[in-house]
Scaffold this active site. Structure first.
Site, PDB file in Angstrom:
ATOM      1  N   CYS A  70      -9.521 -59.881  54.067  1.00 37.77           N
ATOM      2  CA  CYS A  70      -8.235 -60.381  53.578  1.00 37.77           C
ATOM      3  C   CYS A  70      -7.253 -59.227  53.396  1.00 37.77           C
ATOM      4  O   CYS A  70      -7.533 -58.272  52.658  1.00 37.77           O
ATOM      5  CB  CYS A  70      -8.431 -61.119  52.258  1.00 37.77           C
ATOM      6  SG  CYS A  70      -6.870 -61.646  51.507  1.00 37.77           S
ATOM      7  N   CYS A  73      -6.086 -58.508  49.544  1.00 36.79           N
ATOM      8  CA  CYS A  73      -6.980 -57.923  48.548  1.00 36.79           C
ATOM      9  C   CYS A  73      -6.675 -56.419  48.435  1.00 36.79           C
ATOM     10  O   CYS A  73      -6.105 -55.822  49.357  1.00 36.79           O
ATOM     11  CB  CYS A  73      -8.434 -58.130  48.951  1.00 36.79           C
ATOM     12  SG  CYS A  73      -9.019 -59.841  48.773  1.00 36.79           S
ATOM     13  N   HIS A 116      -9.336 -62.501  44.744  1.00 40.12           N
ATOM     14  CA  HIS A 116      -9.213 -63.335  45.935  1.00 40.12           C
ATOM     15  C   HIS A 116      -9.561 -64.794  45.658  1.00 40.12           C
ATOM     16  O   HIS A 116      -8.999 -65.700  46.285  1.00 40.12           O
ATOM     17  CB  HIS A 116     -10.132 -62.786  47.040  1.00 40.12           C
ATOM     18  CG  HIS A 116     -10.067 -63.558  48.315  1.00 40.12           C
ATOM     19  ND1 HIS A 116      -9.121 -63.316  49.294  1.00 40.12           N
ATOM     20  CD2 HIS A 116     -10.829 -64.585  48.783  1.00 40.12           C
ATOM     21  CE1 HIS A 116      -9.303 -64.150  50.302  1.00 40.12           C
ATOM     22  NE2 HIS A 116     -10.324 -64.932  50.025  1.00 40.12           N
ATOM     23  N   ASN A 156       3.181 -71.685  48.797  1.00 39.88           N
ATOM     24  CA  ASN A 156       2.448 -72.678  49.576  1.00 39.88           C
ATOM     25  C   ASN A 156       0.979 -72.524  49.213  1.00 39.88           C
ATOM     26  O   ASN A 156       0.441 -71.420  49.304  1.00 39.88           O
ATOM     27  CB  ASN A 156       2.610 -72.431  51.079  1.00 39.88           C
ATOM     28  CG  ASN A 156       4.041 -72.585  51.547  1.00 39.88           C
ATOM     29  OD1 ASN A 156       4.808 -73.345  50.973  1.00 39.88           O
ATOM     30  ND2 ASN A 156       4.404 -71.863  52.590  1.00 39.88           N
ATOM     31  N   HIS A 169      -1.134 -66.296  46.599  1.00 39.05           N
ATOM     32  CA  HIS A 169       0.102 -65.564  46.837  1.00 39.05           C
ATOM     33  C   HIS A 169       1.239 -66.545  47.090  1.00 39.05           C
ATOM     34  O   HIS A 169       1.025 -67.720  47.351  1.00 39.05           O
ATOM     35  CB  HIS A 169      -0.038 -64.630  48.043  1.00 39.05           C
ATOM     36  CG  HIS A 169      -0.063 -65.336  49.367  1.00 39.05           C
ATOM     37  ND1 HIS A 169      -1.147 -66.083  49.798  1.00 39.05           N
ATOM     38  CD2 HIS A 169       0.866 -65.444  50.355  1.00 39.05           C
ATOM     39  CE1 HIS A 169      -0.899 -66.587  50.993  1.00 39.05           C
ATOM     40  NE2 HIS A 169       0.322 -66.239  51.353  1.00 39.05           N
ATOM     41  N   GLN A 171       5.734 -66.452  48.407  1.00 40.35           N
ATOM     42  CA  GLN A 171       6.682 -65.733  49.241  1.00 40.35           C
ATOM     43  C   GLN A 171       8.087 -65.806  48.639  1.00 40.35           C
ATOM     44  O   GLN A 171       8.361 -66.649  47.784  1.00 40.35           O
ATOM     45  CB  GLN A 171       6.699 -66.318  50.659  1.00 40.35           C
ATOM     46  CG  GLN A 171       5.359 -66.239  51.368  1.00 40.35           C
ATOM     47  CD  GLN A 171       5.429 -66.829  52.762  1.00 40.35           C
ATOM     48  OE1 GLN A 171       6.136 -66.305  53.641  1.00 40.35           O
ATOM     49  NE2 GLN A 171       4.714 -67.903  53.004  1.00 40.35           N
TER      50      GLN A 171
END
Length: 353
Positions: A70, A73, A116, A156, A169, A171
């Protein structure tokens, strides 16, 4: 909150937001990255009057990597990621595959936690407040860029939404124009103000909802309700009770109370469809007043706009999604299978203990 700005190997900006003032952030991005090249272009639709971002470089973006690869991370040993340090509280960085760039605006990624396997709903109130502070700081900074007219913070969540990275996360999009959805609100706001001799439409909507059966939860400084004409099966709008145009204008009392209210909403969303169901996919979207000129919206100022968050899921019932088919996608006429009153009732039923 301590803020530390640095640069990634390809020149993109990365900002650490830390809970402790004595945290030192001096890790260097050790990846051999070339400078990011983007092809973002804004094109106007002559018939609809809206804008479309053409961004062909995004075809090569990272797509569902295994958890041990990922990019959100922290860097651990020789496993290098977008975040050079071995841990973090909240991090914001320029998207490597932005939809908007340069004169076309800017796109950033907001990592809510280094864990994560966590989710926003699993954050502590202190962590959620730090995310709010990061959203506010980025809104301020991005609003001063010459190309930017509107700042949009959003999350999202879930593969059903189209999320390609499982790490918790969100945006931030900094648009070089006022978005079509906001323009519709501003036109309605202007028309209502003229028709009523100065009444604010947002105030009227919130007042009506407070008196109705669709309120999901209410606190001293915030109110959350399912709107009268909800587009989505489960959709909640969250407003501060004191109207403000953007995150920058929230007072300390509202900021302090926000984490407990918002976390409660997210936890209720995860309980809508019952025990044993996978996490509820959702979109959480902050609506803020544009920073650009508003001359085309007669008589409306930034202070007339009301900051609010819209939270909705694309799942309509257990195991079934709400697809945007002919009427929705072809004509922008939504058909909602769940009465808003029933949705509000359900969200009150699943109040966490």
């Amino acid at each position: 909150m301590k803020k530390t700005s640095t640069r990634l190997a390809d020149g993109r900006e990365l900002i650490y937001y830390d809970l402790r003032d004595d945290t030192v952030r001096d890790a260097v991005d050790r990846r051999p990255l070339d400078r990011t090249v983007t092809t973002s272009e804004i094109r106007r639709d002559a018939l609809l009057g809206d804008a479309v971002a053409i961004a062909s470089h995004r075809q090569g973006r990272t797509y569902h990597p295994p958890a041990d690869e990922c990019p959100l991370c922290p860097t651990r040993g020789e496993r290098l990621s977008e975040i050079p340090d071995a841990s973090y509280d909240v991090v914001v960085f320029e998207n490597r595959f932005p939809s908007l760039a340069g004169d076309s605006g800017r796109c950033e990624v907001v990592c809510f936690t280094s864990d994560h396997d966590a989710s926003f709903a699993g954050l502590t109130e202190e962590q959620a407040r730090l995310v709010l502070d990061a959203w506010t700081d980025r809104t301020s900074e991005l609003s001063h860029l010459p190309a930017v007219e509107q700042v949009f913070c959003f999350e999202n969540r879930g593969e059903e939404i189209g999320v390609t990275l499982g790490h918790p996360h969100g945006q931030i999009y900094a648009y070089p124009f006022t978005t079509p959805r906001t323009a519709l609100m501003l036109r309605s706001l202007a028309a209502h103000k003229e028709a009523t001799g100065g009444e604010n439409l947002f105030d009227a909507v919130v007042e009506r909802e407070l008196a109705d059966e669709r309120v999901v939860l209410e606190s001293e400084h915030w109110v959350a309700f399912v709107p009268y004409a909800a587009h989505w099966p489960y959709e909640v709008h969250l407003y501060p009770k004191r109207r403000v145009p953007d995150l920058l204008a929230l007072d300390e009392a509202a900021r302090t109370e926000f984490p407990q209210v918002y976390l409660e909403l997210l936890r209720r969303f995860d309980r809508i469809f019952g025990e044993g169901e996978p996490p509820t996919p959702y979109i959480a979207a902050w609506h803020q007043a544009p920073f650009g000129a508003l001359e085309e919206f007669d008589g409306v100022t930034r202070d007339d706009f009301a900051l609010h968050l819209e939270l909705f899921t694309v799942r309509r019932t257990s195991g079934k999604l709400k697809f945007l088919a002919g009427s929705e996608s072809g004509m922008s006429v939504f058909i909602n299978d769940v009465p808003p009153e029933r949705a509000a009732e359900r969200l009150r039923e699943v109040a966490s203990s």
